[in-house]
Design a protein around this motif. Structure first.
Motif, PDB file in Angstrom:
ATOM      1  N   THR A 107       0.982  -1.036  -0.039  1.00  0.00           N
ATOM      2  CA  THR A 107      -0.046   0.025   0.008  1.00  0.00           C
ATOM      3  C   THR A 107       1.011   1.425   0.046  1.00  0.00           C
ATOM      4  O   THR A 107       2.115   1.093  -0.140  1.00  0.00           O
ATOM      5  CB  THR A 107      -0.813   0.058   1.184  1.00  0.00           C
ATOM      6  N   GLU A 108       0.364   2.538   0.086  1.00  0.00           N
ATOM      7  CA  GLU A 108       1.165   3.708   0.075  1.00  0.00           C
ATOM      8  C   GLU A 108       2.032   3.478   1.378  1.00  0.00           C
ATOM      9  O   GLU A 108       3.107   4.051   1.314  1.00  0.00           O
ATOM     10  CB  GLU A 108       0.202   4.911   0.133  1.00  0.00           C
ATOM     11  N   SER A 109       1.737   3.082   2.429  1.00  0.00           N
ATOM     12  CA  SER A 109       2.264   3.069   3.549  1.00  0.00           C
ATOM     13  C   SER A 109       2.933   1.789   4.299  1.00  0.00           C
ATOM     14  O   SER A 109       3.387   1.912   5.348  1.00  0.00           O
ATOM     15  CB  SER A 109       1.316   3.931   4.810  1.00  0.00           C
ATOM     16  N   SER A 110       2.819   0.872   3.293  1.00  0.00           N
ATOM     17  CA  SER A 110       3.309  -0.620   3.860  1.00  0.00           C
ATOM     18  C   SER A 110       3.583  -1.664   2.941  1.00  0.00           C
ATOM     19  O   SER A 110       3.211  -1.202   1.903  1.00  0.00           O
ATOM     20  CB  SER A 110       1.953  -1.364   4.667  1.00  0.00           C
ATOM     21  N   ILE A 111       4.348  -2.265   3.081  1.00  0.00           N
ATOM     22  CA  ILE A 111       4.592  -3.589   2.199  1.00  0.00           C
ATOM     23  C   ILE A 111       4.974  -4.888   3.069  1.00  0.00           C
ATOM     24  O   ILE A 111       5.558  -4.761   4.171  1.00  0.00           O
ATOM     25  CB  ILE A 111       5.983  -3.183   1.263  1.00  0.00           C
ATOM     26  N   GLU A 112       4.605  -6.001   2.403  1.00  0.00           N
ATOM     27  CA  GLU A 112       4.885  -7.081   3.051  1.00  0.00           C
ATOM     28  C   GLU A 112       5.706  -8.040   1.768  1.00  0.00           C
ATOM     29  O   GLU A 112       5.301  -8.142   0.822  1.00  0.00           O
ATOM     30  CB  GLU A 112       3.691  -7.921   3.348  1.00  0.00           C
ATOM     31  N   GLN A 113       6.942  -8.675   2.316  1.00  0.00           N
ATOM     32  CA  GLN A 113       7.774  -9.318   1.442  1.00  0.00           C
ATOM     33  C   GLN A 113       7.728 -10.631   2.071  1.00  0.00           C
ATOM     34  O   GLN A 113       7.962 -10.751   3.182  1.00  0.00           O
ATOM     35  CB  GLN A 113       9.236  -8.604   1.430  1.00  0.00           C
ATOM     36  N   GLU A 114       8.219 -11.692   1.005  1.00  0.00           N
ATOM     37  CA  GLU A 114       8.477 -13.048   1.577  1.00  0.00           C
ATOM     38  C   GLU A 114       9.757 -13.525   1.021  1.00  0.00           C
ATOM     39  O   GLU A 114      10.107 -13.114  -0.106  1.00  0.00           O
ATOM     40  CB  GLU A 114       7.379 -13.998   1.567  1.00  0.00           C
ATOM     41  N   ALA A 115      10.701 -14.411   1.593  1.00  0.00           N
ATOM     42  CA  ALA A 115      11.594 -15.067   1.062  1.00  0.00           C
ATOM     43  C   ALA A 115      11.549 -16.577   1.602  1.00  0.00           C
ATOM     44  O   ALA A 115      11.286 -16.704   2.787  1.00  0.00           O
ATOM     45  CB  ALA A 115      13.112 -14.305   1.294  1.00  0.00           C
ATOM     46  N   THR A 116      12.226 -17.569   0.947  1.00  0.00           N
ATOM     47  CA  THR A 116      12.447 -18.887   1.351  1.00  0.00           C
ATOM     48  C   THR A 116      13.631 -19.143   1.944  1.00  0.00           C
ATOM     49  O   THR A 116      14.844 -18.925   0.847  1.00  0.00           O
ATOM     50  CB  THR A 116      11.868 -19.827   0.264  1.00  0.00           C
ATOM     51  N   VAL A 117      13.996 -19.679   2.944  1.00  0.00           N
ATOM     52  CA  VAL A 117      15.472 -20.064   3.446  1.00  0.00           C
ATOM     53  C   VAL A 117      15.429 -21.800   3.076  1.00  0.00           C
ATOM     54  O   VAL A 117      14.751 -22.453   3.531  1.00  0.00           O
ATOM     55  CB  VAL A 117      15.547 -20.164   4.715  1.00  0.00           C
ATOM     56  N   HIS A 118      16.046 -22.146   1.953  1.00  0.00           N
ATOM     57  CA  HIS A 118      16.112 -23.273   1.248  1.00  0.00           C
ATOM     58  C   HIS A 118      17.252 -24.316   2.032  1.00  0.00           C
ATOM     59  O   HIS A 118      18.234 -23.570   2.707  1.00  0.00           O
ATOM     60  CB  HIS A 118      16.165 -23.189  -0.151  1.00  0.00           C
ATOM     61  N   PRO A 119      17.251 -25.387   1.875  1.00  0.00           N
ATOM     62  CA  PRO A 119      18.397 -26.360   2.579  1.00  0.00           C
ATOM     63  C   PRO A 119      19.642 -26.099   1.766  1.00  0.00           C
ATOM     64  O   PRO A 119      19.501 -25.980   0.391  1.00  0.00           O
ATOM     65  CB  PRO A 119      17.821 -27.833   2.176  1.00  0.00           C
ATOM     66  N   GLN A 120      20.568 -25.968   2.436  1.00  0.00           N
ATOM     67  CA  GLN A 120      22.252 -25.530   1.880  1.00  0.00           C
ATOM     68  C   GLN A 120      23.073 -26.110   2.735  1.00  0.00           C
ATOM     69  O   GLN A 120      22.775 -26.776   3.855  1.00  0.00           O
ATOM     70  CB  GLN A 120      22.171 -24.038   1.528  1.00  0.00           C
ATOM     71  N   HIS A 121      24.357 -25.725   2.513  1.00  0.00           N
ATOM     72  CA  HIS A 121      25.350 -26.208   3.527  1.00  0.00           C
ATOM     73  C   HIS A 121      25.299 -25.995   5.047  1.00  0.00           C
ATOM     74  O   HIS A 121      24.949 -24.826   5.307  1.00  0.00           O
ATOM     75  CB  HIS A 121      26.763 -25.573   3.014  1.00  0.00           C
ATOM     76  N   GLY A 122      25.112 -26.984   5.721  1.00  0.00           N
ATOM     77  CA  GLY A 122      25.068 -27.092   6.972  1.00  0.00           C
ATOM     78  C   GLY A 122      23.404 -26.593   7.616  1.00  0.00           C
ATOM     79  O   GLY A 122      23.226 -26.083   8.659  1.00  0.00           O
ATOM     80  N   HIS A 133       6.615  -4.370   6.848  1.00  0.00           N
ATOM     81  CA  HIS A 133       6.972  -2.882   7.241  1.00  0.00           C
ATOM     82  C   HIS A 133       5.658  -2.064   7.031  1.00  0.00           C
ATOM     83  O   HIS A 133       5.059  -2.101   5.865  1.00  0.00           O
ATOM     84  CB  HIS A 133       7.828  -2.298   6.284  1.00  0.00           C
ATOM     85  N   GLU A 134       5.309  -1.389   8.100  1.00  0.00           N
ATOM     86  CA  GLU A 134       4.244  -0.536   8.238  1.00  0.00           C
ATOM     87  C   GLU A 134       4.473   0.891   8.819  1.00  0.00           C
ATOM     88  O   GLU A 134       4.896   0.749  10.176  1.00  0.00           O
ATOM     89  CB  GLU A 134       2.972  -1.007   8.834  1.00  0.00           C
ATOM     90  N   LEU A 135       4.106   1.842   8.117  1.00  0.00           N
ATOM     91  CA  LEU A 135       4.674   3.129   8.676  1.00  0.00           C
ATOM     92  C   LEU A 135       3.268   3.493   9.453  1.00  0.00           C
ATOM     93  O   LEU A 135       2.317   3.486   9.247  1.00  0.00           O
ATOM     94  CB  LEU A 135       4.458   4.356   7.746  1.00  0.00           C
ATOM     95  N   VAL A 136       3.695   4.139  10.737  1.00  0.00           N
ATOM     96  CA  VAL A 136       2.787   4.713  11.797  1.00  0.00           C
ATOM     97  C   VAL A 136       3.075   5.888  11.996  1.00  0.00           C
ATOM     98  O   VAL A 136       4.022   6.667  11.502  1.00  0.00           O
ATOM     99  CB  VAL A 136       2.839   3.804  13.105  1.00  0.00           C
ATOM    100  N   ASP A 137       2.129   6.628  13.013  1.00  0.00           N
ATOM    101  CA  ASP A 137       2.490   8.258  13.185  1.00  0.00           C
ATOM    102  C   ASP A 137       3.425   8.705  13.598  1.00  0.00           C
ATOM    103  O   ASP A 137       3.986   9.743  12.965  1.00  0.00           O
ATOM    104  CB  ASP A 137       1.473   8.554  13.970  1.00  0.00           C
ATOM    105  N   ASP A 138       4.563   7.930  14.287  1.00  0.00           N
ATOM    106  CA  ASP A 138       5.713   7.992  14.813  1.00  0.00           C
ATOM    107  C   ASP A 138       6.850   7.514  14.379  1.00  0.00           C
ATOM    108  O   ASP A 138       8.094   7.528  14.776  1.00  0.00           O
ATOM    109  CB  ASP A 138       5.822   8.197  16.335  1.00  0.00           C
ATOM    110  N   GLY A 139       6.604   6.583  13.232  1.00  0.00           N
ATOM    111  CA  GLY A 139       7.673   5.754  12.842  1.00  0.00           C
ATOM    112  C   GLY A 139       7.419   4.431  12.010  1.00  0.00           C
ATOM    113  O   GLY A 139       6.614   4.801  10.929  1.00  0.00           O
ATOM    114  N   ILE A 140       8.149   3.487  12.419  1.00  0.00           N
ATOM    115  CA  ILE A 140       7.549   2.266  11.558  1.00  0.00           C
ATOM    116  C   ILE A 140       7.463   0.979  12.594  1.00  0.00           C
ATOM    117  O   ILE A 140       8.123   1.066  13.692  1.00  0.00           O
ATOM    118  CB  ILE A 140       8.692   2.015  10.658  1.00  0.00           C
ATOM    119  N   ARG A 141       6.577   0.211  11.913  1.00  0.00           N
ATOM    120  CA  ARG A 141       6.288  -1.142  12.734  1.00  0.00           C
ATOM    121  C   ARG A 141       6.838  -2.263  11.749  1.00  0.00           C
ATOM    122  O   ARG A 141       6.297  -2.246  10.526  1.00  0.00           O
ATOM    123  CB  ARG A 141       4.941  -1.140  13.190  1.00  0.00           C
TER     124      ARG A 141
END
Length: 310
Positions: A107-122, A133-141
């Motif tokens: 939205t204008e004031s928020s974004i949701e992102q995703e990523a996958t941690v796949h199997p790898q070394h160790g 991430h969501e902007l609020v009146d005094d900063g970010i949540r």
């Protein structure tokens, strides 16, 4: 056109009662590149053509900080992660530091992102991770969600790496206040080797300590919380205006780091990182703060950054 090292740039805006709140969130590492309220910077910004200096603003998952030697034991079998911090021989800051996140919603004031941690070394697990991430009146949540898609029980820890700023106040003049009774000592690898009562030490931030007089790369716990379980670290200038990082009960640890190699113009200078963490460094070995998710189980935790006034 040269691509930005942090990938896509998501510009967020919110009209608050004390002025416009603005942020730039990045595709790579779901980081915060800029954050300000009414023109008052709350984090150390960096240019779009830069990689995040000192991991500025990035998400740390499935562990924050370091894993000693990059090794840990799972069901009696030694796991060898890639050593990403050659100077100290450790695996550092998780597995998504340089990974692009996918946009789920915006939205204008928020974004949701995703990523996958796949199997790898160790790391023989699959975790779905989301950052909102969501902007609020005094900063970010900022809200983190982790879901185990491995088919077996899986461990994890989460952190973030913002460098805080209070407008134009020089970092040296910022007073850091954190009501924490216990800190972790570290060895030559910067890995915890014990804990101590901070009373009477240079690590005691309960009464406030000037950043320019501090030399910290220190994890804290036993942090005083309010009735809602929220813990707070504040940085304020001589006039009282400042910035606060708050973290909910899911984040019982915080790292305070006074870096003197942060890029400043043509040279380097002081910057103060305040890093909310669900576990301290080396949790895959110590087990402290480490969380385990059953198959398809989900965990959620929240922290934020806000402007504070004198």
């Amino acid at each position: 056109m040269t691509a930005a090292p942090t990938g896509g740039q998501y510009h967020l805006r919110h009209a608050g009662p004390d002025g416009v709140v603005e942020a730039v969130v990045t595709e790579v590492a779901a980081g915060i590149r800029e954050l300000r309220v009414a023109g008052f910077d709350l984090t150390e910004p960096f240019d779009v053509d830069q990689a995040p200096p000192g991991a500025d603003g990035i998400v740390l998952v499935p562990w924050p900080n370091r894993v000693a030697g990059g090794t840990w034991e799972l069901d009696g079998v030694t796991q060898q992660l890639d050593v990403s911090e050659p100077k100290y021989g450790n695996a550092s800051h998780g597995l998504l530091r340089f990974a692009p996140y996918r946009t789920v919603s915006q939205t204008e004031s928020s974004i949701e992102q995703e990523a996958t941690v796949h199997p790898q070394h160790g790391w023989p697990f699959t975790l779905e991770t989301r950052v909102h991430h969501e902007l609020v009146d005094d900063g970010i949540r900022v809200t983190h969600t982790i879901t185990n898609r491995s088919g077996v029980r899986a461990p994890f820890a989460v952190g973030a790496h913002p460098y805080l700023r209070a407008g134009d106040t020089p970092a040296e003049d910022l007073v850091v206040t954190l009501d924490a009774a216990t800190a972790f000592s570290t060895n030559e690898q910067k890995v915890p080797d014990g804990s101590f009562d901070v009373t009477g030490t240079d690590s005691d931030l309960r009464g406030g300590r000037r950043a320019g007089d501090s030399d910290l790369d220190t994890a804290y716990t036993d942090i005083a919380a309010d009735q809602d379980g929220v813990r707070r670290t504040t940085l304020h200038g001589p006039e009282g205006d400042g910035v606060e990082l708050w973290q909910d009960e899911s984040f019982p640890y915080v790292q305070v780091f006074t870096s003197r190699t942060f890029p400043r113009g043509d040279g380097t200078g002081l910057a103060v990182a305040v890093e909310p963490m669900t576990a301290p460094a080396n949790a895959l070995n110590s087990g402290e703060g480490l969380r385990w998710l059953e198959p398809d189980e989900t965990w959620t935790g929240t922290w934020g950054i806000r402007r504070v006034w004198s």
